[in-house]
Design a protein around this motif. Structure first.
Motif, PDB file in Angstrom:
ATOM      1  N   LYS A 590      26.295  -0.043 -10.932  1.00 38.39           N
ATOM      2  CA  LYS A 590      26.769   1.177 -11.607  1.00 38.39           C
ATOM      3  C   LYS A 590      26.144   2.430 -11.010  1.00 38.39           C
ATOM      4  CE  LYS A 590      29.020  -1.485 -14.419  1.00 38.39           C
ATOM      5  NZ  LYS A 590      30.481  -1.689 -14.228  1.00 38.39           N
ATOM      6  N   ASN A 591      25.958   2.425  -9.698  1.00 41.38           N
ATOM      7  CA  ASN A 591      25.379   3.581  -9.006  1.00 41.38           C
ATOM      8  C   ASN A 591      26.379   4.212  -8.023  1.00 41.38           C
ATOM      9  OD1 ASN A 591      25.495   1.625  -7.063  1.00 41.38           O
ATOM     10  ND2 ASN A 591      23.293   1.639  -6.568  1.00 41.38           N
ATOM     11  N   LYS A 592      27.651   3.856  -8.169  1.00 42.42           N
ATOM     12  CA  LYS A 592      28.744   4.392  -7.351  1.00 42.42           C
ATOM     13  C   LYS A 592      28.629   4.031  -5.869  1.00 42.42           C
ATOM     14  CE  LYS A 592      29.432   8.166 -10.636  1.00 42.42           C
ATOM     15  NZ  LYS A 592      29.532   9.626 -10.867  1.00 42.42           N
ATOM     16  N   LYS A 593      27.955   2.910  -5.627  1.00 44.39           N
ATOM     17  CA  LYS A 593      27.920   2.366  -4.272  1.00 44.39           C
ATOM     18  C   LYS A 593      29.027   1.310  -4.197  1.00 44.39           C
ATOM     19  CE  LYS A 593      24.622   0.628  -0.836  1.00 44.39           C
ATOM     20  NZ  LYS A 593      23.221   0.165  -0.612  1.00 44.39           N
ATOM     21  N   TYR A 594      30.230   1.802  -4.021  1.00 44.07           N
ATOM     22  CA  TYR A 594      31.416   0.971  -4.204  1.00 44.07           C
ATOM     23  C   TYR A 594      31.627  -0.041  -3.075  1.00 44.07           C
ATOM     24  CZ  TYR A 594      32.561   4.594  -7.618  1.00 44.07           C
ATOM     25  OH  TYR A 594      32.532   5.478  -8.666  1.00 44.07           O
ATOM     26  N   ARG A 595      32.249  -1.147  -3.469  1.00 48.95           N
ATOM     27  CA  ARG A 595      32.742  -2.133  -2.521  1.00 48.95           C
ATOM     28  C   ARG A 595      34.239  -2.303  -2.774  1.00 48.95           C
ATOM     29  NH1 ARG A 595      28.909  -0.744  -0.415  1.00 48.95           N
ATOM     30  NH2 ARG A 595      27.011  -1.915   0.086  1.00 48.95           N
ATOM     31  N   LEU A 596      35.031  -2.052  -1.735  1.00 52.97           N
ATOM     32  CA  LEU A 596      36.480  -2.135  -1.833  1.00 52.97           C
ATOM     33  C   LEU A 596      36.931  -3.421  -1.163  1.00 52.97           C
ATOM     34  CD1 LEU A 596      37.335   1.566  -0.785  1.00 52.97           C
ATOM     35  CD2 LEU A 596      36.654   0.694  -3.029  1.00 52.97           C
ATOM     36  N   LEU A 597      37.563  -4.313  -1.933  1.00 52.96           N
ATOM     37  CA  LEU A 597      37.927  -5.632  -1.439  1.00 52.96           C
ATOM     38  C   LEU A 597      39.435  -5.721  -1.231  1.00 52.96           C
ATOM     39  CD1 LEU A 597      35.091  -6.034  -2.900  1.00 52.96           C
ATOM     40  CD2 LEU A 597      35.710  -8.456  -2.937  1.00 52.96           C
ATOM     41  N   VAL A 598      39.831  -6.052  -0.003  1.00 48.64           N
ATOM     42  CA  VAL A 598      41.226  -6.181   0.381  1.00 48.64           C
ATOM     43  C   VAL A 598      41.499  -7.651   0.684  1.00 48.64           C
ATOM     44  CG1 VAL A 598      42.978  -5.537   2.075  1.00 48.64           C
ATOM     45  CG2 VAL A 598      41.291  -3.841   1.308  1.00 48.64           C
ATOM     46  N   THR A 599      42.508  -8.205   0.018  1.00 44.86           N
ATOM     47  CA  THR A 599      42.837  -9.618   0.178  1.00 44.86           C
ATOM     48  C   THR A 599      44.045  -9.778   1.082  1.00 44.86           C
ATOM     49  OG1 THR A 599      42.036 -10.026  -2.072  1.00 44.86           O
ATOM     50  CG2 THR A 599      43.372 -11.750  -1.051  1.00 44.86           C
ATOM     51  N   ASP A 601      46.051 -12.990   2.192  1.00 38.77           N
ATOM     52  CA  ASP A 601      46.305 -14.422   2.097  1.00 38.77           C
ATOM     53  C   ASP A 601      45.024 -15.200   1.747  1.00 38.77           C
ATOM     54  OD1 ASP A 601      48.129 -16.579   2.182  1.00 38.77           O
ATOM     55  OD2 ASP A 601      47.356 -17.159   4.149  1.00 38.77           O
ATOM     56  N   LYS A 602      44.367 -15.837   2.743  1.00 38.26           N
ATOM     57  CA  LYS A 602      43.147 -16.611   2.485  1.00 38.26           C
ATOM     58  C   LYS A 602      41.881 -15.759   2.648  1.00 38.26           C
ATOM     59  CE  LYS A 602      45.210 -20.756   4.617  1.00 38.26           C
ATOM     60  NZ  LYS A 602      45.017 -21.787   5.666  1.00 38.26           N
ATOM     61  N   ASN A 603      42.025 -14.589   3.253  1.00 40.99           N
ATOM     62  CA  ASN A 603      40.859 -13.815   3.670  1.00 40.99           C
ATOM     63  C   ASN A 603      40.592 -12.635   2.738  1.00 40.99           C
ATOM     64  OD1 ASN A 603      40.489 -15.381   6.137  1.00 40.99           O
ATOM     65  ND2 ASN A 603      42.376 -14.374   6.821  1.00 40.99           N
ATOM     66  N   VAL A 604      39.322 -12.237   2.668  1.00 40.32           N
ATOM     67  CA  VAL A 604      38.909 -11.079   1.884  1.00 40.32           C
ATOM     68  C   VAL A 604      38.086 -10.169   2.783  1.00 40.32           C
ATOM     69  CG1 VAL A 604      37.604 -10.234  -0.089  1.00 40.32           C
ATOM     70  CG2 VAL A 604      38.896 -12.370  -0.276  1.00 40.32           C
ATOM     71  N   LEU A 605      38.508  -8.912   2.901  1.00 42.67           N
ATOM     72  CA  LEU A 605      37.793  -7.904   3.671  1.00 42.67           C
ATOM     73  C   LEU A 605      37.062  -6.978   2.708  1.00 42.67           C
ATOM     74  CD1 LEU A 605      40.714  -6.955   6.109  1.00 42.67           C
ATOM     75  CD2 LEU A 605      39.001  -8.768   6.387  1.00 42.67           C
ATOM     76  N   MET A 606      35.824  -6.643   3.024  1.00 40.94           N
ATOM     77  CA  MET A 606      35.034  -5.789   2.141  1.00 40.94           C
ATOM     78  C   MET A 606      34.656  -4.503   2.880  1.00 40.94           C
ATOM     79  SD  MET A 606      31.440  -6.532   0.084  1.00 40.94           S
ATOM     80  CE  MET A 606      32.155  -7.735  -1.030  1.00 40.94           C
ATOM     81  N   TYR A 607      34.974  -3.346   2.252  1.00 42.18           N
ATOM     82  CA  TYR A 607      34.667  -2.027   2.824  1.00 42.18           C
ATOM     83  C   TYR A 607      33.808  -1.233   1.850  1.00 42.18           C
ATOM     84  CZ  TYR A 607      38.608  -3.188   5.877  1.00 42.18           C
ATOM     85  OH  TYR A 607      39.446  -3.802   6.768  1.00 42.18           O
ATOM     86  N   ASP A 608      33.050  -0.292   2.418  1.00 40.02           N
ATOM     87  CA  ASP A 608      32.346   0.640   1.547  1.00 40.02           C
ATOM     88  C   ASP A 608      33.246   1.847   1.276  1.00 40.02           C
ATOM     89  OD1 ASP A 608      32.220   2.321   3.767  1.00 40.02           O
ATOM     90  OD2 ASP A 608      30.117   1.869   4.197  1.00 40.02           O
ATOM     91  N   LYS A 610      33.269   4.682   2.418  1.00 41.23           N
ATOM     92  CA  LYS A 610      33.576   5.476   3.599  1.00 41.23           C
ATOM     93  C   LYS A 610      34.538   4.753   4.545  1.00 41.23           C
ATOM     94  CE  LYS A 610      29.216   8.037   3.441  1.00 41.23           C
ATOM     95  NZ  LYS A 610      27.958   8.391   4.169  1.00 41.23           N
ATOM     96  N   GLY A 611      35.042   3.605   4.088  1.00 42.31           N
ATOM     97  CA  GLY A 611      36.019   2.880   4.882  1.00 42.31           C
ATOM     98  C   GLY A 611      35.431   2.004   5.959  1.00 42.31           C
ATOM     99  N   LYS A 612      34.119   1.805   5.930  1.00 41.80           N
ATOM    100  CA  LYS A 612      33.473   0.957   6.939  1.00 41.80           C
ATOM    101  C   LYS A 612      33.286  -0.459   6.405  1.00 41.80           C
ATOM    102  CE  LYS A 612      30.931   4.805   9.057  1.00 41.80           C
ATOM    103  NZ  LYS A 612      29.595   5.342   9.413  1.00 41.80           N
ATOM    104  N   THR A 613      33.422  -1.423   7.299  1.00 38.34           N
ATOM    105  CA  THR A 613      33.230  -2.819   6.925  1.00 38.34           C
ATOM    106  C   THR A 613      31.798  -3.046   6.463  1.00 38.34           C
ATOM    107  OG1 THR A 613      34.903  -3.526   8.519  1.00 38.34           O
ATOM    108  CG2 THR A 613      33.361  -5.204   7.721  1.00 38.34           C
ATOM    109  N   VAL A 614      31.614  -3.721   5.339  1.00 38.67           N
ATOM    110  CA  VAL A 614      30.276  -3.978   4.800  1.00 38.67           C
ATOM    111  C   VAL A 614      29.633  -5.121   5.588  1.00 38.67           C
ATOM    112  CG1 VAL A 614      28.954  -4.710   2.781  1.00 38.67           C
ATOM    113  CG2 VAL A 614      30.911  -3.151   2.513  1.00 38.67           C
ATOM    114  N   LYS A 615      28.528  -4.816   6.216  1.00 38.41           N
ATOM    115  CA  LYS A 615      27.814  -5.837   6.969  1.00 38.41           C
ATOM    116  C   LYS A 615      27.037  -6.735   6.013  1.00 38.41           C
ATOM    117  CE  LYS A 615      27.288  -2.870  11.050  1.00 38.41           C
ATOM    118  NZ  LYS A 615      26.334  -2.211  11.969  1.00 38.41           N
ATOM    119  N   GLY A 616      26.996  -7.989   6.321  1.00 39.84           N
ATOM    120  CA  GLY A 616      26.239  -8.923   5.500  1.00 39.84           C
ATOM    121  C   GLY A 616      27.094  -9.706   4.532  1.00 39.84           C
TER     122      GLY A 616
END
Length: 813
Positions: A590-599, A601-608, A610-616
């Motif tokens: 709840k600190n507005k450090k968002y994670r945006l998850l795009v699905t 088919d079988k895969n899930v992509l996670m972005y912050d 700022k639109g950058k891929t979340v490492k880790g």
């Protein structure tokens, strides 16, 4: 141009306007002799407001409007989000022509792909001009000084290209418009008369009243609110200037004007001598009324209209002095309800003194009622005024007048108040044709027009507003029916306005246009997207400054839009592979450090944010297609990310590693996962409720759900629906057989509400947590609802689909 009401409507077809670049002012290209100029600031809001307004929509039945709408048809192909100017002129044959001016942008006038189109080009003064004929309508257009200029008249366009508009008064008053309003209208009386009259009294011509009038328009479904200024450059030939060097006083005629009258007019001044001298200069006369002392202590004069009869009312500061001026008029005719009625010998006094404001020549009787002196042509009219005053049934006592007065200032130089019959007469005088309108004005109890003189101009306020009857307790009332340009593709959804903390509506149509709509039914903007939105729109505060953005996915995009509908860089993100589930937004701490998850088919992509891929985040892929959007749960201090396929449930930690391994396999439905009774809960394809502990153990419960079912829960309340069965907690309700949309569960003000909509019969049902149907439900609706308190009052509202292209806003009282 006698049809200003039609001009309001015609603007729904228009698209362009006023922008200035570094060297050129767009107002320089306004054609000379333009009678009406419409400055459009928000085209989509304008079109929606005009389309949905009760009065303007029905005025479209006029033959004049129908003809002109056809002439303007080519302008619907303009495509711009910039402001615009639309100018109307009459040509030498007295035919109405238009000119449109707006900033040049790519694809502005996209007509090449249309059928039945013919385009010819020619050169004029080194400029290439296109003559575009679409079916039978012709438009001439060109580009100059980074501006797009189009006209229905070849001559008008060519003249505006080589002739600079030199009317500095017009340009100055146009600059006073409010760019935050959907549009503004400037009426220029110096040329062709645009308006016949705005008064109940036919003797007052608007053409001789003033030169320029500019009003900012605020229009919704049930009201037209206009605010602006009017200015007359010739001080002696315009009636508005009779108030020069006088101060407006409080209008009190409503305190005595009977509510059964057709309306009234009131004008005020602080010094009758100054006002009288101004009026004499306007009328070019030196005549002095024989009984001028009657007005020495009067600060307000009113005319009450009642059928063919009128009453003149004087509001006196010194009743004794005014009575003294009437000492020679003491012939008592009768006494009615303890009020003496006298005869009056100078029947034409008011016409001689106040023409053209007053044309009344039959002042045969008068009476004194407190501070007011009332003059009429018959005793019956005077008795009616006395009776209503004593019975407290005057305009000032009516709630509808008080509601209208909220939009006006207390003091007016000139105030006109119209009832439904008078309003219709004024409209018909300007339309100037016999209309068979499907228009019922009975709910427009009081409309008002106000002028407040200030130095060398006057403020203008106008209100045409439907009377809002007080909703009875426990009722459900339809507040707004908002019609859009095309059918809706999804259900309306409520989002938060971070400025007002109230709710607004987002919805998308079949042309992939996304709309943001205020809780008053106004379209704030429209934006075309690349594809249909998947699921619901999320809101994030990506800059952590309290300003909210809209975030969502379409089949090939991840969008983030600001409050004005503009893309927030670096979004939208584009994807080659298809996005298959709605966007999921996680805010772990709840600190507005968002994670945006795009699905996909079988895969899930996670972005912050700022639109950058979340490492880790190391989740590779699911074994099969993910059948519901990713979800996040917090239990204690641990985070649980869940992905679900038809035959497997993934319960992971933040980095995508398995946190819980279900010990038993199931065939899952596509329903969401919930944290119910502290367990991960969903349903199986055969309709059983299945729950998993944080240790991976599972339990099942047979809810007797069919293969087609819906599930929604809070932490302790479960709602399930299948066929005509609706279960709320342990209570199962038998609904009528139908086609039910997904039930919705709302927790508002510590109370749980459950809604379900039968799409077959178009009925919305609302229950409490005990399964009790709420008062006055079901109501008409064509989709699942969104329930909340969307404004500042204490009542709840909800939105739903109406017709295929409409949104309904209801209030629960």
């Amino acid at each position: 141009m006698k049809k200003i009401w039609s001009i309001f409507l015609l603007t729904t077809l228009l698209i362009s306007c006023t922008t200035t670049n570094k060297h050129i002012n767009t107002t320089d290209y306004i054609p000379e002799n333009a009678s009406v100029i419409i400055q459009v600031n928000n085209l989509e809001s304008l079109k929606s407001n005009l389309d949905n307004n009760d009065i303007l929509e029905n005025l479209g039945n006029s033959a004049f409007y129908t003809k002109l709408k056809k002439q303007l048809a080519n302008l619907k192909h303009l495509n711009t989000s910039n402001p615009l100017l639309v100018c109307f002129n009459y040509d030498k044959k007295d035919s109405l022509q238009y000119t449109v001016i707006t900033k040049q942008t790519p694809g502005l006038f996209a007509i090449d792909s249309l059928k039945n189109i013919k385009i010819e080009s020619y050169v004029y003064k080194n400029l290439s001009i296109n003559k575009s004929q679409i079916e039978k309508n012709i438009t001439y257009n060109t580009f100059k000084d980074s501006l797009f200029i189009a006209s229905s008249s070849k001559e008008l366009l060519e003249t505006s290209l080589v002739t600079t508009n030199k009317d500095e008064d017009l340009k100055t008053i146009l600059k006073t418009s409010d760019t935050k309003k959907p549009f503004s209208i400037l009426v220029n009386n110096k040329y062709k008369q645009p308006i016949n009259t705005v008064f109940v009294n036919d003797s007052i011509s608007f053409n001789s009243f003033t030169n320029y009038t500019l009003v900012d328009a605020d229009i919704n479904q049930n009201a037209i609110i206009l605010n602006g200024i009017t200015k007359a450059t010739d001080s002696t030939k315009s009636l508005i200037n009779i108030f020069k060097n006088t101060l407006a006083k409080e209008n009190k005629i409503a305190n005595i004007a009977p509510s059964n009258a057709d309306g009234f007019m009131s004008f005020t001044f602080d010094d009758f001598a100054v006002f009288n001298e101004n009026l004499k200069q306007f009328n070019a006369t030196d005549s002095i009324p024989t009984n001028h002392t009657l007005f020495d202590n009067v600060i307000e004069i009113g005319v009450v209209y009642q059928g063919s009869n009128q009453a003149i009312i004087l509001n006196s500061l010194d009743v004794i002095a005014t009575k003294d001026a009437l000492l020679n008029e003491q012939n008592l005719v009768e006494t009615y309800r303890q009020i003496d009625i006298f005869s009056f010998s100078d029947a034409t006094l008011f016409n001689q003194t106040f023409s053209p404001l007053i044309t009344f020549k039959k002042a045969n009787y008068y009476a004194n009622i407190n501070d007011f002196f009332v003059f009429t042509n018959n005793k019956e009219t005077l008795e009616n005024i006395v009776a209503n005053y004593q019975n407290k049934t005057t305009f000032s006592e009516k709630e509808y007048y008080k509601s209208t007065k909220e939009y006006l200032t207390d003091a007016s130089s000139l105030l006109v108040v119209a009832t439904p019959s008078s309003l219709k007469n004024i409209i018909n005088k300007n339309i100037n044709e016999s209309l068979n309108l499907n228009l019922n004005l009975k709910d427009y109890k009081t409309s008002a027009l106000q002028f407040v003189y200030d130095t060398n101009f006057a403020h203008v306020n106008a209100v045409i507003k439907k009377n809002e009857t007080k909703a009875r307790e426990n009722s459900v009332t339809e507040q707004y029916n908002i019609k859009l340009e095309a059918d809706l593709i999804n259900n309306p959804q409520l989002v938060t306005n971070h400025i007002t903390k109230q709710k607004e509506i987002v919805v998308q149509d079949i042309n992939n246009n996304l709309y943001l709509i205020s809780n008053k039914g106004k379209v704030l903007w429209k934006k075309q997207l690349q594809g249909a939105i998947l699921g619901e729109v999320q809101q994030i505060d990506m800059y952590k400054n309290g300003r909210l953005q809209l975030a969502f996915t379409t089949p090939n995009r991840l969008y983030v839009l600001d409050r004005k509908g503009k893309d927030v860089a670096p979004f939208p993100l584009k994807f080659k592979d298809k996005v298959t589930q709605p966007l999921s937004v996680f805010d772990y701490d709840k600190n507005k450090k968002y994670r945006l998850l795009v699905t996909q088919d079988k895969n899930v992509l996670m972005y912050d944010a700022k639109g950058k891929t979340v490492k880790g985040f190391n989740f590779s892929s699911a074994e099969s297609t993910i059948n519901h959007q990713p979800q996040h749960f917090r239990i204690g201090r641990k985070d649980y990310l869940t992905f679900k396929t038809d035959n497997k449930l993934y319960i992971l930690d933040r980095v995508g590693k398995t946190r819980v391994t279900p010990k038993k396999k199931f065939l899952f439905s596509n329903q969401a996962l919930y944290l119910y009774n502290n367990k991960f809960t969903t349903t199986t394809k055969d309709g059983k409720l299945v729950s998993f502990s944080t240790k991976g153990s599972s339990t099942t419960k047979n809810l007797n759900l069919g293969s087609k079912h819906h599930l929604v829960t809070t932490t302790k309340t479960l709602v399930a629906q299948t066929e005509n069965k609706l279960t709320i907690k342990s209570k199962t309700l038998d609904l009528d057989f139908g086609n039910y949309d997904t039930p919705k569960l709302f927790f508002i003000n510590n109370k749980i509400y459950v809604s379900v909509t039968d799409l077959q019969t178009q009925k919305v049902y609302l229950y409490d947590s005990n399964g009790l149907l709420q008062n006055n439900f079901p109501v008409y609706g064509n989709s699942a609802i969104e329930l909340n308190n969307i404004d500042k009052d204490r009542n709840l509202e909800f939105v739903t689909k109406g017709e295929n292209n409409a949104i309904l806003i209801y209030q629960i009282n």
